[in-house]
Write a protein that holds these residues in place. Sequence first.
Motif, PDB file in Angstrom:
ATOM      1  N   ASN A   5       0.805  -1.239   0.000  1.00  7.69           N
ATOM      2  CA  ASN A   5       0.000   0.000   0.000  1.00  7.69           C
ATOM      3  C   ASN A   5       0.832   1.281   0.000  1.00  7.69           C
ATOM      4  O   ASN A   5       0.493   2.262   0.649  1.00  7.69           O
ATOM      5  CB  ASN A   5      -0.963   0.014   1.202  1.00  7.69           C
ATOM      6  CG  ASN A   5      -1.988  -1.097   1.128  1.00  7.69           C
ATOM      7  OD1 ASN A   5      -2.553  -1.361   0.065  1.00  7.69           O
ATOM      8  ND2 ASN A   5      -2.211  -1.766   2.244  1.00  7.69           N
ATOM      9  N   CYS A   6       1.916   1.249  -0.762  1.00 11.05           N
ATOM     10  CA  CYS A   6       2.739   2.452  -0.921  1.00 11.05           C
ATOM     11  C   CYS A   6       3.017   2.660  -2.410  1.00 11.05           C
ATOM     12  O   CYS A   6       3.485   1.732  -3.086  1.00 11.05           O
ATOM     13  CB  CYS A   6       4.055   2.309  -0.159  1.00 11.05           C
ATOM     14  SG  CYS A   6       5.129   3.763  -0.262  1.00 11.05           S
ATOM     15  N   PRO A   7       2.726   3.838  -2.944  1.00 15.62           N
ATOM     16  CA  PRO A   7       3.057   4.108  -4.354  1.00 15.62           C
ATOM     17  C   PRO A   7       4.559   3.938  -4.608  1.00 15.62           C
ATOM     18  O   PRO A   7       5.386   4.268  -3.749  1.00 15.62           O
ATOM     19  CB  PRO A   7       2.620   5.566  -4.550  1.00 15.62           C
ATOM     20  CG  PRO A   7       1.594   5.806  -3.494  1.00 15.62           C
ATOM     21  CD  PRO A   7       2.027   4.989  -2.313  1.00 15.62           C
ATOM     22  N   TYR A   8       4.880   3.455  -5.800  1.00 14.21           N
ATOM     23  CA  TYR A   8       6.282   3.195  -6.130  1.00 14.21           C
ATOM     24  C   TYR A   8       6.552   3.626  -7.564  1.00 14.21           C
ATOM     25  O   TYR A   8       5.760   3.350  -8.464  1.00 14.21           O
ATOM     26  CB  TYR A   8       6.587   1.711  -5.959  1.00 14.21           C
ATOM     27  CG  TYR A   8       8.049   1.405  -5.703  1.00 14.21           C
ATOM     28  CD1 TYR A   8       8.716   1.961  -4.629  1.00 14.21           C
ATOM     29  CD2 TYR A   8       8.752   0.539  -6.543  1.00 14.21           C
ATOM     30  CE1 TYR A   8      10.053   1.658  -4.374  1.00 14.21           C
ATOM     31  CE2 TYR A   8      10.082   0.228  -6.297  1.00 14.21           C
ATOM     32  CZ  TYR A   8      10.724   0.794  -5.210  1.00 14.21           C
ATOM     33  OH  TYR A   8      12.043   0.503  -4.956  1.00 14.21           O
ATOM     34  N   PHE A   9       7.691   4.281  -7.760  1.00 16.00           N
ATOM     35  CA  PHE A   9       8.067   4.842  -9.053  1.00 16.00           C
ATOM     36  C   PHE A   9       9.457   4.343  -9.433  1.00 16.00           C
ATOM     37  O   PHE A   9      10.284   4.075  -8.556  1.00 16.00           O
ATOM     38  CB  PHE A   9       8.058   6.370  -8.987  1.00 16.00           C
ATOM     39  CG  PHE A   9       6.738   6.964  -8.588  1.00 16.00           C
ATOM     40  CD1 PHE A   9       5.824   7.362  -9.538  1.00 16.00           C
ATOM     41  CD2 PHE A   9       6.415   7.107  -7.236  1.00 16.00           C
ATOM     42  CE1 PHE A   9       4.602   7.909  -9.168  1.00 16.00           C
ATOM     43  CE2 PHE A   9       5.194   7.647  -6.851  1.00 16.00           C
ATOM     44  CZ  PHE A   9       4.281   8.046  -7.819  1.00 16.00           C
ATOM     45  N   GLN A  10       9.696   4.250 -10.732  1.00 13.21           N
ATOM     46  CA  GLN A  10      10.989   3.777 -11.220  1.00 13.21           C
ATOM     47  C   GLN A  10      11.600   4.792 -12.174  1.00 13.21           C
ATOM     48  O   GLN A  10      10.893   5.377 -13.011  1.00 13.21           O
ATOM     49  CB  GLN A  10      10.822   2.435 -11.961  1.00 13.21           C
ATOM     50  CG  GLN A  10      10.396   1.267 -11.090  1.00 13.21           C
ATOM     51  CD  GLN A  10      11.555   0.616 -10.364  1.00 13.21           C
ATOM     52  OE1 GLN A  10      12.721   0.900 -10.635  1.00 13.21           O
ATOM     53  NE2 GLN A  10      11.239  -0.292  -9.439  1.00 13.21           N
ATOM     54  N   LYS A  44       4.418   5.073 -12.054  1.00 14.07           N
ATOM     55  CA  LYS A  44       4.919   5.733 -13.250  1.00 14.07           C
ATOM     56  C   LYS A  44       6.405   5.410 -13.374  1.00 14.07           C
ATOM     57  O   LYS A  44       7.117   5.288 -12.374  1.00 14.07           O
ATOM     58  CB  LYS A  44       4.718   7.245 -13.169  1.00 14.07           C
ATOM     59  CG  LYS A  44       4.773   7.964 -14.502  1.00 14.07           C
ATOM     60  CD  LYS A  44       3.570   7.633 -15.385  1.00 14.07           C
ATOM     61  CE  LYS A  44       2.290   8.239 -14.859  1.00 14.07           C
ATOM     62  NZ  LYS A  44       1.136   8.009 -15.753  1.00 14.07           N
ATOM     63  N   THR A  45       6.871   5.255 -14.619  1.00 16.56           N
ATOM     64  CA  THR A  45       8.275   4.955 -14.890  1.00 16.56           C
ATOM     65  C   THR A  45       8.857   6.024 -15.802  1.00 16.56           C
ATOM     66  O   THR A  45       8.227   6.415 -16.784  1.00 16.56           O
ATOM     67  CB  THR A  45       8.432   3.574 -15.566  1.00 16.56           C
ATOM     68  OG1 THR A  45       7.892   2.561 -14.716  1.00 16.56           O
ATOM     69  CG2 THR A  45       9.896   3.256 -15.860  1.00 16.56           C
ATOM     70  N   VAL A  95       4.724   4.973 -18.974  1.00 14.58           N
ATOM     71  CA  VAL A  95       6.142   5.325 -19.090  1.00 14.58           C
ATOM     72  C   VAL A  95       6.274   6.726 -19.670  1.00 14.58           C
ATOM     73  O   VAL A  95       5.608   7.074 -20.648  1.00 14.58           O
ATOM     74  CB  VAL A  95       6.898   4.319 -19.984  1.00 14.58           C
ATOM     75  CG1 VAL A  95       8.279   4.847 -20.364  1.00 14.58           C
ATOM     76  CG2 VAL A  95       7.046   2.978 -19.273  1.00 14.58           C
ATOM     77  N   ILE A  96       7.134   7.516 -19.061  1.00 11.31           N
ATOM     78  CA  ILE A  96       7.486   8.841 -19.569  1.00 11.31           C
ATOM     79  C   ILE A  96       8.903   8.758 -20.110  1.00 11.31           C
ATOM     80  O   ILE A  96       9.807   8.276 -19.433  1.00 11.31           O
ATOM     81  CB  ILE A  96       7.377   9.903 -18.459  1.00 11.31           C
ATOM     82  CG1 ILE A  96       5.918  10.033 -18.008  1.00 11.31           C
ATOM     83  CG2 ILE A  96       7.921  11.251 -18.930  1.00 11.31           C
ATOM     84  CD1 ILE A  96       5.740  10.879 -16.771  1.00 11.31           C
ATOM     85  N   PHE A  97       9.094   9.217 -21.344  1.00  8.28           N
ATOM     86  CA  PHE A  97      10.388   9.094 -22.010  1.00  8.28           C
ATOM     87  C   PHE A  97      11.084  10.456 -22.074  1.00  8.28           C
ATOM     88  O   PHE A  97      10.562  11.418 -22.653  1.00  8.28           O
ATOM     89  CB  PHE A  97      10.205   8.524 -23.421  1.00  8.28           C
ATOM     90  CG  PHE A  97      11.480   8.416 -24.202  1.00  8.28           C
ATOM     91  CD1 PHE A  97      12.462   7.509 -23.823  1.00  8.28           C
ATOM     92  CD2 PHE A  97      11.702   9.220 -25.317  1.00  8.28           C
ATOM     93  CE1 PHE A  97      13.648   7.407 -24.540  1.00  8.28           C
ATOM     94  CE2 PHE A  97      12.881   9.120 -26.040  1.00  8.28           C
ATOM     95  CZ  PHE A  97      13.852   8.213 -25.654  1.00  8.28           C
ATOM     96  N   ASN A  98      12.271  10.524 -21.464  1.00  7.14           N
ATOM     97  CA  ASN A  98      13.158  11.688 -21.552  1.00  7.14           C
ATOM     98  C   ASN A  98      12.487  13.013 -21.188  1.00  7.14           C
ATOM     99  O   ASN A  98      12.747  14.047 -21.807  1.00  7.14           O
ATOM    100  CB  ASN A  98      13.781  11.780 -22.952  1.00  7.14           C
ATOM    101  CG  ASN A  98      14.995  10.867 -23.097  1.00  7.14           C
ATOM    102  OD1 ASN A  98      15.278  10.071 -22.207  1.00  7.14           O
ATOM    103  ND2 ASN A  98      15.700  10.978 -24.197  1.00  7.14           N
TER     104      ASN A  98
END
Length: 243
Positions: free
Chosen positions: A126-131, A179-180, A224-227
């Motif tokens: 139950n914790c948001p996680y981002f890469q 989100k990555t 995914v967000i790119f650059n």
Amino acid sequence: MEREEITYPLGNSDFLRVLTNSFKEFIEKGTSRSTAKLKPLHGAIARDLAEKLGRDYTVFSQGYGIGKETKIRGRYVNKAVDITVKKGERAVAGLAVKFVMQNYSQNSNNYFENMLGETANIRCGNCPYFQIFIILDKLPYYQRSGELSRWETFTAHNAEKYVTLSQDDASIYFHTPNKTLIYVVHIPDNDSLSTSREYMDYYRRLNPSLSLTEHDYNDFGNGVIFNDYELFIEKVYHTIMAL
């Protein structure tokens, strides 16, 4: 080597300067195992996020604040996370950061599978996680002897698994990060280099600045967000503030 000056809040050009400083730390230490390259990178992201969030939140990371990571309680195991955001005693977000500078192909699947596993563990708790996954678009592959046996390129084929990931619904698939950020960068080429020592010595003398890759990749979905660091960190901020 001279370090790039960083200003806050971080824009995309500032983030490139942060990555340049991280690369220079790596070159000066001469080994991928050194944690020195992590401090300017993790610390800058942590500071940027802390300044956006304000005093109600505490951010833990190497290179910022108390200067060390802290653990997030996972569904299966507690995990020391590169960047942790807490409100009071409760972890409200975690960010994992990977910057690949050499020997990508032999570790490509491991990087990806480990990312899925650690994301599932934290998000199921139950914790948001981002890469954040950063890689040079052309990078050396070394033998154990230190010989530079070939150059590797981060190609559209390498990006395919991230394209598939980007199409996942994070509200259903808990192995998918909230989100990555995929960030592919470039340094000036020199194909004449033949050993790790030559590579390190050459780039110490060159003192390069990193730039965004000019390579084309498949279109990523919403996950995914790119650059685009600015867009990514805004998504992180709004996810935390909505909790």
